[in-house]
Design a protein around this motif. Structure first.
Motif, PDB file in Angstrom:
ATOM      1  N   THR B  10      54.053 -34.028  -5.811  1.00  0.00           N
ATOM      2  CA  THR B  10      54.720 -34.843  -4.803  1.00  0.00           C
ATOM      3  C   THR B  10      54.375 -36.324  -4.933  1.00  0.00           C
ATOM      4  OG1 THR B  10      52.944 -34.247  -3.269  1.00  0.00           O
ATOM      5  CG2 THR B  10      54.999 -32.995  -3.083  1.00  0.00           C
ATOM      6  N   ALA B  12      54.614 -40.079  -6.190  1.00  0.00           N
ATOM      7  CA  ALA B  12      55.801 -40.833  -6.600  1.00  0.00           C
ATOM      8  C   ALA B  12      55.853 -40.965  -8.117  1.00  0.00           C
ATOM      9  CB  ALA B  12      55.793 -42.207  -5.939  1.00  0.00           C
ATOM     10  N   ARG B  33      50.310 -29.835  -2.341  1.00  0.00           N
ATOM     11  CA  ARG B  33      49.785 -29.163  -1.146  1.00  0.00           C
ATOM     12  C   ARG B  33      50.779 -29.145   0.013  1.00  0.00           C
ATOM     13  NH1 ARG B  33      45.175 -33.488   0.882  1.00  0.00           N
ATOM     14  NH2 ARG B  33      46.511 -35.326   0.755  1.00  0.00           N
ATOM     15  N   ARG B  37      57.847 -30.658   1.065  1.00  0.00           N
ATOM     16  CA  ARG B  37      58.223 -31.705   0.097  1.00  0.00           C
ATOM     17  C   ARG B  37      58.307 -31.140  -1.309  1.00  0.00           C
ATOM     18  NH1 ARG B  37      54.039 -36.018   1.027  1.00  0.00           N
ATOM     19  NH2 ARG B  37      54.859 -36.698  -0.975  1.00  0.00           N
ATOM     20  N   ASP B  59      45.703 -27.029  -2.693  1.00  0.00           N
ATOM     21  CA  ASP B  59      44.944 -28.266  -2.526  1.00  0.00           C
ATOM     22  C   ASP B  59      44.110 -28.434  -3.788  1.00  0.00           C
ATOM     23  OD1 ASP B  59      43.645 -30.038   0.136  1.00  0.00           O
ATOM     24  OD2 ASP B  59      42.736 -30.094  -1.866  1.00  0.00           O
ATOM     25  N   ALA B  60      44.207 -29.608  -4.395  1.00  0.00           N
ATOM     26  CA  ALA B  60      43.546 -29.794  -5.693  1.00  0.00           C
ATOM     27  C   ALA B  60      42.028 -29.643  -5.606  1.00  0.00           C
ATOM     28  CB  ALA B  60      43.913 -31.163  -6.265  1.00  0.00           C
ATOM     29  N   TYR B 151      36.771 -45.494  -5.242  1.00  0.00           N
ATOM     30  CA  TYR B 151      37.924 -44.971  -5.992  1.00  0.00           C
ATOM     31  C   TYR B 151      37.711 -45.211  -7.489  1.00  0.00           C
ATOM     32  CZ  TYR B 151      42.906 -45.022  -7.523  1.00  0.00           C
ATOM     33  OH  TYR B 151      44.104 -44.827  -8.163  1.00  0.00           O
ATOM     34  N   VAL B 184      51.148 -50.073  -8.871  1.00  0.00           N
ATOM     35  CA  VAL B 184      52.437 -49.385  -8.818  1.00  0.00           C
ATOM     36  C   VAL B 184      52.882 -49.269  -7.357  1.00  0.00           C
ATOM     37  CG1 VAL B 184      53.763 -47.432  -9.687  1.00  0.00           C
ATOM     38  CG2 VAL B 184      51.546 -47.994 -10.728  1.00  0.00           C
ATOM     39  N   THR B 186      54.059 -47.451  -4.720  1.00  0.00           N
ATOM     40  CA  THR B 186      54.192 -46.049  -4.295  1.00  0.00           C
ATOM     41  C   THR B 186      53.632 -45.920  -2.871  1.00  0.00           C
ATOM     42  OG1 THR B 186      52.000 -45.280  -4.967  1.00  0.00           O
ATOM     43  CG2 THR B 186      53.690 -45.322  -6.686  1.00  0.00           C
TER      44      THR B 186
HETATM   45  N1  LIG Z   1      49.968 -46.562  -7.055  1.00  0.00           N
HETATM   46  C1  LIG Z   1      49.147 -47.215  -7.822  1.00  0.00           C
HETATM   47  O1  LIG Z   1      49.093 -48.467  -7.783  1.00  0.00           O
HETATM   48  C2  LIG Z   1      48.254 -46.488  -8.811  1.00  0.00           C
HETATM   49  C3  LIG Z   1      47.542 -47.258  -9.750  1.00  0.00           C
HETATM   50  C4  LIG Z   1      46.733 -46.604 -10.649  1.00  0.00           C
HETATM   51  C5  LIG Z   1      46.631 -45.235 -10.634  1.00  0.00           C
HETATM   52  N2  LIG Z   1      47.342 -44.497  -9.696  1.00  0.00           N
HETATM   53  C6  LIG Z   1      47.162 -43.048  -9.713  1.00  0.00           C
HETATM   54  O2  LIG Z   1      48.440 -42.453  -9.904  1.00  0.00           O
HETATM   55  C7  LIG Z   1      48.405 -41.135  -9.383  1.00  0.00           C
HETATM   56  C8  LIG Z   1      49.640 -40.905  -8.555  1.00  0.00           C
HETATM   57  O3  LIG Z   1      49.611 -41.722  -7.388  1.00  0.00           O
HETATM   58  P1  LIG Z   1      50.903 -42.392  -6.763  1.00  0.00           P
HETATM   59  O4  LIG Z   1      50.758 -43.847  -6.950  1.00  0.00           O
HETATM   60  O5  LIG Z   1      52.089 -41.728  -7.271  1.00  0.00           O
HETATM   61  O6  LIG Z   1      50.678 -42.169  -5.219  1.00  0.00           O
HETATM   62  P2  LIG Z   1      51.247 -41.089  -4.184  1.00  0.00           P
HETATM   63  O7  LIG Z   1      52.723 -41.039  -4.274  1.00  0.00           O
HETATM   64  O8  LIG Z   1      50.601 -41.417  -2.898  1.00  0.00           O
HETATM   65  O9  LIG Z   1      50.706 -39.710  -4.744  1.00  0.00           O
HETATM   66  C9  LIG Z   1      49.445 -39.200  -4.527  1.00  0.00           C
HETATM   67  C10 LIG Z   1      49.616 -37.706  -4.507  1.00  0.00           C
HETATM   68  O10 LIG Z   1      48.358 -37.044  -4.524  1.00  0.00           O
HETATM   69  C11 LIG Z   1      48.450 -35.942  -3.678  1.00  0.00           C
HETATM   70  N3  LIG Z   1      47.161 -35.496  -3.211  1.00  0.00           N
HETATM   71  C12 LIG Z   1      46.213 -36.220  -2.605  1.00  0.00           C
HETATM   72  N4  LIG Z   1      45.159 -35.442  -2.330  1.00  0.00           N
HETATM   73  C13 LIG Z   1      45.465 -34.207  -2.763  1.00  0.00           C
HETATM   74  C14 LIG Z   1      44.784 -32.967  -2.748  1.00  0.00           C
HETATM   75  N5  LIG Z   1      43.580 -32.849  -2.249  1.00  0.00           N
HETATM   76  N6  LIG Z   1      45.414 -31.893  -3.288  1.00  0.00           N
HETATM   77  C15 LIG Z   1      46.649 -31.992  -3.797  1.00  0.00           C
HETATM   78  N7  LIG Z   1      47.326 -33.136  -3.839  1.00  0.00           N
HETATM   79  C16 LIG Z   1      46.742 -34.228  -3.313  1.00  0.00           C
HETATM   80  C17 LIG Z   1      49.290 -36.434  -2.529  1.00  0.00           C
HETATM   81  O11 LIG Z   1      49.819 -35.325  -1.849  1.00  0.00           O
HETATM   82  P3  LIG Z   1      50.164 -35.439  -0.285  1.00  0.00           P
HETATM   83  O12 LIG Z   1      51.441 -36.178  -0.207  1.00  0.00           O
HETATM   84  O13 LIG Z   1      50.289 -33.999   0.117  1.00  0.00           O
HETATM   85  O14 LIG Z   1      49.066 -36.154   0.376  1.00  0.00           O
HETATM   86  C18 LIG Z   1      50.328 -37.228  -3.264  1.00  0.00           C
HETATM   87  O15 LIG Z   1      51.409 -36.414  -3.675  1.00  0.00           O
HETATM   88  C19 LIG Z   1      47.098 -41.016  -8.595  1.00  0.00           C
HETATM   89  O16 LIG Z   1      46.145 -40.361  -9.399  1.00  0.00           O
HETATM   90  C20 LIG Z   1      46.692 -42.459  -8.425  1.00  0.00           C
HETATM   91  O17 LIG Z   1      45.290 -42.589  -8.275  1.00  0.00           O
HETATM   92  C21 LIG Z   1      48.158 -45.108  -8.793  1.00  0.00           C
END
Ligand SMILES: NC(=O)c1ccc[n+]([C@@H]2O[C@H](COP(=O)([O-])OP(=O)(O)OC[C@H]3O[C@@H](n4cnc5c(N)ncnc54)[C@H](OP(=O)(O)O)[C@@H]3O)[C@@H](O)[C@H]2O)c1
Ligand SMILES: Cc1cc2nc3c(=O)[nH]c(=O)nc-3n(C[C@H](O)[C@H](O)[C@H](O)COP(=O)(O)OP(=O)(O)OC[C@H]3O[C@@H](n4cnc5c(N)ncnc54)[C@H](O)[C@@H]3O)c2cc1C
Lengths: 454, 245
Positions: B10, B12, B33, B37, B59-60, B151, B184, B186
């Motif tokens: 789920t 982005a 989880r 969605r 849940d991861a 983080y 990013v 998101t």
């Molecule tokens: N956005 C940025 O700027 C950025 C930059 C560098 C790296 N990243 C990394 O990119 C990856 C994707 O993030 P995103 O930017 O796409 O953000 P996002 O859309 O907020 O996605 C994060 C996802 O992780 C899931 N999640 C969180 N805790 C969880 C758990 N305990 N078990 C299962 N799922 C869980 C969330 O699920 P729920 O919706 O159910 O909470 C959500 O779907 C992440 O690893 C993030 O650290 C992001």
């Protein structure tokens, strides 16, 4: 940078921008008015909400379901396994019937639908002149296409949608269920609440090509004669006119979907206007040159073309609206009843006399199908669309003259293209204005609405 | 057609990647989880052309559930060609400083749960001598910074782990890829002010798909972050302490 609409008129005060990503979420609880913002392809202020909040619906862009009616044709071609077409050519396989229903979230772009479903032989039943609009935006403006005389407006092909109101209620609306909300929301300018998903009809096409016939014409009589014939014979019909010429002249385009096996060349990748020039290169001299060149360009009288450049000639240049410079530009689109041909003539004279030109003047007739929305723009008659770089008072004076012609002809202006129409003209042009009021969500508003209902 | 497992489906960035896999006709096994969605995304990907889509709610951080999830994925797909681990949370750094509990939870979601999954997937890929494990890390894992070092610690831990796993897997035919996105746009970053360095999820997705195809080891996405982080990693500690990064 704050969101603006397609006309890029010097920015109004900004709105708070709220990403909207899950169709099941509740609306945010805010003390300021809300409004959905789709893809900002409206030209004026109907998608803006100064000092309010804009819900950015592009985050809800998932397909939900797709139902193809069983085939109604004699002998369908044998089913080929779902092939994934190479980008160069689309091979349409005719395995289903002639129409299908696609349910999707409201932030899906028409471009997404084309990308996914055209290779499978499905196209939009009605499409505006750009594919970069959302399904929600297409419903809220009840947009029209070049086939209005055959297919009516976009809303005529909407089967149902869900309307989320600020009181938390969710209504599924269709012609049979909550029919009054259905009629208020189609063409409802985003004021009745948020459309979360919609189910729309898609139509079968046998190829991604169109057979197009181009004809030059001189004068409006010739236009109406050509148009009368084309409406009976072709699905799509539209004319480009050079409104700077002494007698209006132009190119009339009529088209049909090409039969199976037609292979049109796939268009190239879109280019982007590189920057916003401080002064617009679009002025009367350049316009007149452009229009002359456009009118006289070598033009095959009949040919096969890919449907993308035919329907979306401007989508090939992303952000072309920047070419109008930092002052932005206005669109002016009106429709007058079929009998009021003289009004079109009068408007073209007024424009020629003002010396203010339009690059993309479009003339088309709407058919007699009644639009489904209380505030839908299309009505039977002739529609003229023009754009004008903002030249201050002279432009406003011209608009005043055009308004008077439209008003006395019993016509109306298109809110999707408008940033300035006087309130009287809206109320006069849209007789259901008063009845519409009770469907407006008390927590939704827009700059357009505040301007018109003040 | 490839068989693709996505954990954190789920997210982005994961969703944008999955659309690219679906468009080319891959089979997908989606793990997240939030069941509602997950279903919405699954239905969308089917219509976008995925050969097959199956979903699994987990849940991861529930490492006891990992083996059963992997069995289900292998069974549904008939073998996994690519596994993408994308889940994560970005907590408020100040809140972490005030709460040991939140600090450890952050390490669990972004660090140890990823390592637990990568351990199991790495072993299965090694035994089969094939497969690409792609894990989303972050530029935040390249150097500890006052603004987000909890983080960053988790992402840095995953980085070292992936280096070791890659070293080990290089003897088999399997591959361990670490993706390091910059900023990013998101839900994770919805409260941040966006500027010129920000990328859209689909831009990152395009890079992820390409890096998997090219069997890369480490990619920064967009690519310019490699140079930004090269500089940031090499700023001497004394000077770094005077910055407010
Ligand atoms: N956005 C940025 O700027 C950025 C930059 C560098 C790296 N990243 C990394 O990119 C990856 C994707 O993030 P995103 O930017 O796409 O953000 P996002 O859309 O907020 O996605 C994060 C996802 O992780 C899931 N999640 C969180 N805790 C969880 C758990 N305990 N078990 C299962 N799922 C869980 C969330 O699920 P729920 O919706 O159910 O909470 C959500 O779907 C992440 O690893 C993030 O650290 C992001
Ligand atoms: C090059 C070009 C060519 C065009 N050609 C045509 C044409 O041929 N025919 C035609 O009819 N129009 C045409 N248009 C206008 C365009 O089709 C409409 O303005 C369309 O509504 C824009 O859609 P959008 O998604 O960008 O919505 P926006 O412009 O962002 O919003 C439009 C309205 O829809 C509302 N809205 C958006 N999403 C939702 C939702 N989920 N729920 C409720 N309300 C919502 C907004 O509040 C606003 O009132 C053209 C525009 C351009 C730029």
């Amino acid at each position: 940078m704050a969101l603006n609409s397609w006309g890029r008129l010097p920015s109004l005060p900004a709105a708070q921008e709220i990403p909207w990503r899950q169709r099941d979420d509740a609306l945010p609880e805010l003390p300021i008015p809300l409004l959905a913002f789709g893809n900002g392809r409206s030209y004026g202020d109907s998608c803006l909400n100064s000092d309010g909040a804009l819900l950015l619906t592009r985050g809800t862009d998932r397909f939900i379901s797709f139902d193809a009616a069983p085939t109604t044709r004699g002998n369908p071609t044998p089913a080929t396994p779902a092939t994934h077409p190479t980008p160069a050519h689309t091979q349409v396989t005719a395995t289903d019937g002639d129409s299908a229903y696609l349910r999707c979230e409201a932030g899906v772009l028409l471009a997404d639908i084309i990308e996914v479903f055209l290779p499978r032989g499905w196209f939009l039943p009605v499409t505006p002149g750009t594919r970069f609009v959302t399904v929600g935006g297409a419903i809220a403006n009840d947009v029209h296409g070049k086939n209005h005389h055959r297919a009516g407006s976009f809303g005529a092909h909407v089967r149902s949608f869900e309307l989320l109101r600020s009181d938390g209620s969710r209504r599924v609306c269709s012609r049979h269920e909550n029919a009054d909300w259905f009629a208020a929301t189609i063409g409802g300018l985003g004021l009745t609440g948020l459309i979360t998903w919609a189910e729309i009809e898609l139509r079968r096409v046998d190829s991604d090509g169109l057979t197009v016939e181009n004809t030059r014409f001189h004068g409006l009589d010739e236009f109406f004669a050509l148009n009368g014939e084309a409406e009976a014979a072709y699905e799509y019909a539209v004319a480009w006119i050079d409104c700077l010429a002494k007698t209006p002249r132009g190119i009339f385009m009529a088209a049909d979907h090409a039969p199976a096996g037609s292979r049109a060349r796939t268009p190239g990748k879109a280019k982007r206007a590189p920057f916003t020039p401080p002064l617009s290169p679009v002025n009367t001299a350049s316009l007149s040159l452009f229009n002359q060149a456009y009118y006289h360009r070598p033009l095959p009288s009949r040919g096969l073309t890919h449907l993308l450049p035919f329907f979306y000639p401007l989508d090939g240049i992303l952000d072309w609206n920047r070419l109008y410079g930092r002052r932005g530009f206005y669109q002016y689109q009106c429709v007058v009843p079929r009998a009021a041909r003289a009004a079109i003539d009068e408007m073209l004279h007024a424009i020629a006399a003002s010396g203010q030109g339009s690059l993309l003047a479009v003339l088309k007739t709407f058919g007699h199908d009644a639009s489904p929305g209380m505030l839908s723009f299309p009505m039977e008659g002739t529609t003229l669309a023009l754009d004008f770089p903002d030249q201050g008072e002279a432009t406003q004076a011209l608009f005043g003259r055009l308004d008077a012609i439209v008003a006395s002809a019993g016509g109306r202006l298109y809110p999707a293209k408008d940033a300035r129409m006087p309130a009287y003209l809206f109320r006069q042009g849209y007789p259901q204005f008063d009845a519409f009021g009770r469907f407006v969500d008390p927590r939704f508003s827009s700059n357009f609405w505040r301007r018109i209902s003040a | 057609m490839q068989n693709i497992l996505i954990i954190g489906a789920t997210s982005a960035i994961a969703e944008a990647s999955a659309r690219r896999f679906a468009a080319r006709g891959d089979a997908l096994f989606l793990v997240a989880r939030d069941p509602v969605r997950l279903e919405h995304i699954g239905a969308d990907l089917r219509l976008r052309g995925a050969a097959r889509v199956a979903t699994f709610v987990m849940d991861a951080t529930d490492s006891a559930a990992h083996p059963a999830m992997l069995d289900a994925a292998e069974q549904a797909l008939g073998g996994i060609d690519v596994a993408l681990i994308a889940h994560g949370t970005l907590p408020d750094q100040k809140a972490c400083e005030a709460s040991v509990e939140l600090t450890l939870a952050t390490l669990a979601v972004n660090g140890t749960s990823v390592i637990a999954l990568a351990t199991l997937i790495g072993a299965r890929f090694e035994a089969r001598k094939t497969g690409v494990l792609a894990v989303i890390g972050s530029v935040a894992g390249d150097r500890g910074r006052a603004s987000n070092y909890v983080y960053g610690t988790a992402k840095g831990m995953v980085d070292i782990f992936m280096q070791g796993l890659r070293h080990r897997l290089s003897k088999s035919g399997a591959q361990a890829l670490l993706i390091k996105p910059g900023f990013v746009d998101t839900p994770m970053t919805s409260s941040f002010k966006k500027g010129a360095l920000w990328a859209q999820p689909d831009t990152i997705a395009r890079g992820i798909v390409a890096a998997i195809e090219a069997r890369r080891d480490v990619v920064y996405l967009p690519g310019f972050w490699r140079w930004i982080m090269l500089i940031i990693r090499h700023i001497p500690e004394r000077i770094f302490q005077r910055t407010s990064l």
